[in-house]
Scaffold this active site. Structure first.
Site, PDB file in Angstrom:
ATOM      1  N   SER A 136       0.856  -1.168  -0.017  1.00 38.96           N
ATOM      2  CA  SER A 136      -0.023   0.058  -0.091  1.00 38.96           C
ATOM      3  C   SER A 136       0.856   1.243  -0.068  1.00 38.96           C
ATOM      4  CB  SER A 136      -0.797  -0.001   1.180  1.00 38.96           C
ATOM      5  OG  SER A 136      -1.586   1.268   1.237  1.00 38.96           O
ATOM      6  N   TYR A 149      -2.780  -1.299  10.604  1.00 33.75           N
ATOM      7  CA  TYR A 149      -2.641  -1.434   8.978  1.00 33.75           C
ATOM      8  C   TYR A 149      -1.342  -1.027   8.509  1.00 33.75           C
ATOM      9  CZ  TYR A 149      -3.862  -1.433   4.239  1.00 33.75           C
ATOM     10  OH  TYR A 149      -4.022  -1.520   2.642  1.00 33.75           O
ATOM     11  N   LYS A 153       1.410  -3.391   6.848  1.00 34.40           N
ATOM     12  CA  LYS A 153       1.963  -3.029   5.543  1.00 34.40           C
ATOM     13  C   LYS A 153       3.575  -2.794   5.547  1.00 34.40           C
ATOM     14  CE  LYS A 153      -1.650  -4.226   3.250  1.00 34.40           C
ATOM     15  NZ  LYS A 153      -1.968  -4.989   1.997  1.00 34.40           N
TER      16      LYS A 153
HETATM   17  N1  LIG Z   1      -8.558  -0.337  -1.836  1.00 35.21           N
HETATM   18  C1  LIG Z   1      -7.603   0.594  -1.609  1.00 35.21           C
HETATM   19  O1  LIG Z   1      -7.582   1.761  -1.467  1.00 35.21           O
HETATM   20  C2  LIG Z   1      -6.160  -0.037  -1.257  1.00 35.21           C
HETATM   21  C3  LIG Z   1      -5.099   0.942  -1.384  1.00 35.21           C
HETATM   22  C4  LIG Z   1      -3.677   0.385  -1.015  1.00 35.21           C
HETATM   23  C5  LIG Z   1      -3.700  -1.078  -0.948  1.00 35.21           C
HETATM   24  N2  LIG Z   1      -4.681  -1.842  -1.147  1.00 35.21           N
HETATM   25  C6  LIG Z   1      -4.536  -3.275  -0.883  1.00 35.21           C
HETATM   26  O2  LIG Z   1      -4.826  -3.892  -2.031  1.00 35.21           O
HETATM   27  C7  LIG Z   1      -5.417  -5.410  -1.662  1.00 35.21           C
HETATM   28  C8  LIG Z   1      -6.791  -5.501  -2.102  1.00 35.21           C
HETATM   29  O3  LIG Z   1      -7.631  -4.729  -1.876  1.00 35.21           O
HETATM   30  P1  LIG Z   1      -9.028  -4.377  -2.341  1.00 35.21           P
HETATM   31  O4  LIG Z   1      -9.151  -2.701  -2.317  1.00 35.21           O
HETATM   32  O5  LIG Z   1      -9.121  -5.100  -3.626  1.00 35.21           O
HETATM   33  O6  LIG Z   1     -10.087  -4.781  -1.345  1.00 35.21           O
HETATM   34  P2  LIG Z   1     -11.381  -5.692  -1.183  1.00 35.21           P
HETATM   35  O7  LIG Z   1     -12.243  -5.378  -2.513  1.00 35.21           O
HETATM   36  O8  LIG Z   1     -11.905  -5.556   0.214  1.00 35.21           O
HETATM   37  O9  LIG Z   1     -10.928  -7.129  -1.360  1.00 35.21           O
HETATM   38  C9  LIG Z   1      -9.934  -7.743  -0.382  1.00 35.21           C
HETATM   39  C10 LIG Z   1      -9.982  -9.364  -0.687  1.00 35.21           C
HETATM   40  O10 LIG Z   1      -9.273  -9.913   0.412  1.00 35.21           O
HETATM   41  C11 LIG Z   1      -9.925 -11.124   0.454  1.00 35.21           C
HETATM   42  N3  LIG Z   1      -9.635 -11.378   1.992  1.00 35.21           N
HETATM   43  C12 LIG Z   1      -9.726 -10.701   3.234  1.00 35.21           C
HETATM   44  N4  LIG Z   1      -9.836 -11.244   4.413  1.00 35.21           N
HETATM   45  C13 LIG Z   1      -9.289 -12.559   3.914  1.00 35.21           C
HETATM   46  C14 LIG Z   1      -9.075 -13.907   4.645  1.00 35.21           C
HETATM   47  N5  LIG Z   1      -9.076 -13.758   5.774  1.00 35.21           N
HETATM   48  N6  LIG Z   1      -8.785 -15.062   3.800  1.00 35.21           N
HETATM   49  C15 LIG Z   1      -8.983 -15.010   2.595  1.00 35.21           C
HETATM   50  N7  LIG Z   1      -9.084 -13.566   1.847  1.00 35.21           N
HETATM   51  C16 LIG Z   1      -9.078 -12.776   2.322  1.00 35.21           C
HETATM   52  C17 LIG Z   1     -11.141 -10.879   0.366  1.00 35.21           C
HETATM   53  O11 LIG Z   1     -11.928 -11.867  -0.025  1.00 35.21           O
HETATM   54  P3  LIG Z   1     -13.259 -12.776   1.073  1.00 35.21           P
HETATM   55  O12 LIG Z   1     -13.653 -11.448   1.606  1.00 35.21           O
HETATM   56  O13 LIG Z   1     -13.935 -13.330   0.137  1.00 35.21           O
HETATM   57  O14 LIG Z   1     -12.486 -13.339   1.874  1.00 35.21           O
HETATM   58  C18 LIG Z   1     -11.256  -9.885  -0.862  1.00 35.21           C
HETATM   59  O15 LIG Z   1     -11.097 -10.602  -1.962  1.00 35.21           O
HETATM   60  C19 LIG Z   1      -5.281  -5.393  -0.006  1.00 35.21           C
HETATM   61  O16 LIG Z   1      -4.247  -6.129   0.304  1.00 35.21           O
HETATM   62  C20 LIG Z   1      -5.130  -3.929   0.301  1.00 35.21           C
HETATM   63  O17 LIG Z   1      -4.632  -3.740   1.530  1.00 35.21           O
HETATM   64  C21 LIG Z   1      -5.949  -1.252  -1.217  1.00 35.21           C
END
Ligand SMILES: NC(=O)c1ccc[n+]([C@@H]2O[C@H](COP(=O)([O-])OP(=O)(O)OC[C@H]3O[C@@H](n4cnc5c(N)ncnc54)[C@H](OP(=O)(O)O)[C@@H]3O)[C@@H](O)[C@H]2O)c1
Length: 229
Positions: A136, A149, A153
Site C-alpha cells: 500500500s 494497518y 503493511k
Molecule cells: N482499496 C484501496 O484503497 C487499497 C489501497 C492500497 C492497498 N490496498 C491493498 O490492496 C489489496 C486488495 O484490496 P482491495 O481494495 O481489492 O480490497 P477488497 O475489495 O476489500 O478485497 C479484499 C480481498 O481480500 C480477501 N480477504 C480478506 N480477508 C481474507 C481472509 N481472511 N482470507 C482470505 N481472503 C481474504 C477478500 O476476500 P473474501 O472477503 O472473500 O475473503 C477480498 O477478495 C489489499 O491487500 C489492500 O490492503 C488497497
C-alpha cells in the site's frame, strides 16, 4: 511455450478479481482464492479459472491453498500475487486491541510471507517465477489512526525488500506494489474519484508481463486526487 499459471489471493472482489479477469483474458491459467465460495464460483464460470475458498486468517490454510493451487495447475505457479488484505477500521493507538493486531497480522502479513516461502521452494530450483506482494502507498506516508494497518503493511514492505535480494540471484522476480486509494469494498464509502480496481489491476498485470530483462522492484501509483505524499 506452455501457458503461464498464476495463484491470486483476495480474488473475490476489488483489485484481485480484476487481476484474475485480466490474466485469464491474456491466456494465463489462474487459481483464484478468497473466502466467499459463491463469488469464487461466479468468477470461475466467467473466466474459466480454478477457484477455491481458503481463510488466510488460519496459517494452515495458507499452506493448504498453495498445495491446492499446485495440484489444480499441474505444477507450481509462474506468478504468485499476494493481494488479500483488509483494514477493518480506523483506530487511534489508544483503542488498538490485541485482537486487532492478531487479525491484521494473520492476513496482511503472515499469510503473504508463508505463501512467498512456499513459492520460493519451487521457483528457486526452477530458476524462474514472479512474486507480487500488494502492499500500500500507506507505507510511504503512514496516516494517523491507521497504526495497525500501517504496521503490517510496513512489515510486509520490509519482508518484500529482503525477498527481492534473496530471489534475484536465482532468477526469480519480486515486486512490491504500493497502490494509492482504489474504489473497492476495502472501505465502506464509495470513492469514485479514486482509482478503478481495473486500473490498479492493469498496473499489476502489465508488471507481470514486463520484458524479461526488466525487474520491477517497487511499483507505486495513486489517483490524481491523492495529495498525501
Ligand atoms: N482499496 C484501496 O484503497 C487499497 C489501497 C492500497 C492497498 N490496498 C491493498 O490492496 C489489496 C486488495 O484490496 P482491495 O481494495 O481489492 O480490497 P477488497 O475489495 O476489500 O478485497 C479484499 C480481498 O481480500 C480477501 N480477504 C480478506 N480477508 C481474507 C481472509 N481472511 N482470507 C482470505 N481472503 C481474504 C477478500 O476476500 P473474501 O472477503 O472473500 O475473503 C477480498 O477478495 C489489499 O491487500 C489492500 O490492503 C488497497
Amino acid at each position: 511455450m506452455h501457458p503461464k499459471t498464476a495463484l491470486i489471493t483476495g480474488a473475490t472482489r476489488g483489485i484481485g478479481r480484476e487481476i484474475v479477469r485480466q490474466l485469464s483474458a491474456r491466456g494465463v491459467r489462474v487459481f483464484a482464492s478468497g473466502r466467499d465460495a459463491r463469488l469464487l464460483e461466479e468468477l470461475a464460470e466467467e473466466t474459466g479459472c480454478h477457484a477455491q475458498a481458503f481463510d488466510l486468517a488460519r496459517a494452515e490454510e495458507a499452506t493448504a491453498l498453495y498445495a491446492a493451487a499446485k495440484s489444480a495447475l499441474g505444477g507450481a505457479p509462474d506468478f504468485l500475487v499476494n493481494n488479500a488484505g483488509f483494514n477493518r477500521r480506523k483506530a487511534p493507538a489508544a483503542e488498538i486491541t490485541a485482537a486487532d493486531l492478531d487479525e491484521h497480522y494473520a492476513v496482511n502479513l503472515r499469510a503473504a510471507v508463508l505463501l512467498c516461502g512456499a513459492a520460493m521452494r519451487d521457483m528457486v530450483p526452477r530458476k524462474s517465477g514472479h512474486i507480487v506482494n500488494v502492499i500500500s502507498s500507506v507505507v510511504w506516508h503512514q496516516s494517523e489512526n491507521y497504526g495497525v494497518y500501517c504496521a503490517m503493511k510496513c512489515a510486509l514492505h520490509g519482508f518484500t525488500v529482503s525477498l527481492i535480494k534473496e530471489a534475484r540471484p536465482h532468477g526469480v522476480k519480486v515486486t512490491g506494489v504500493y497502490p494509492g486509494g482504489t474504489d473497492t469494498e476495502f472501505r465502506a464509502l464509495e470513492r469514485p474519484d479514486y482509482l478503478r480496481p481495473e486500473s490498479a489491476a492493469k498496473m499489476i498485470v502489465d508488471t507481470l508481463f514486463a520484458p524479461a530483462d526488466v525487474a520491477v522492484h517497487q511499483l507505486t501509483f495513486r489517483p490524481m486526487v491523492e495529495t498525501n505524499f
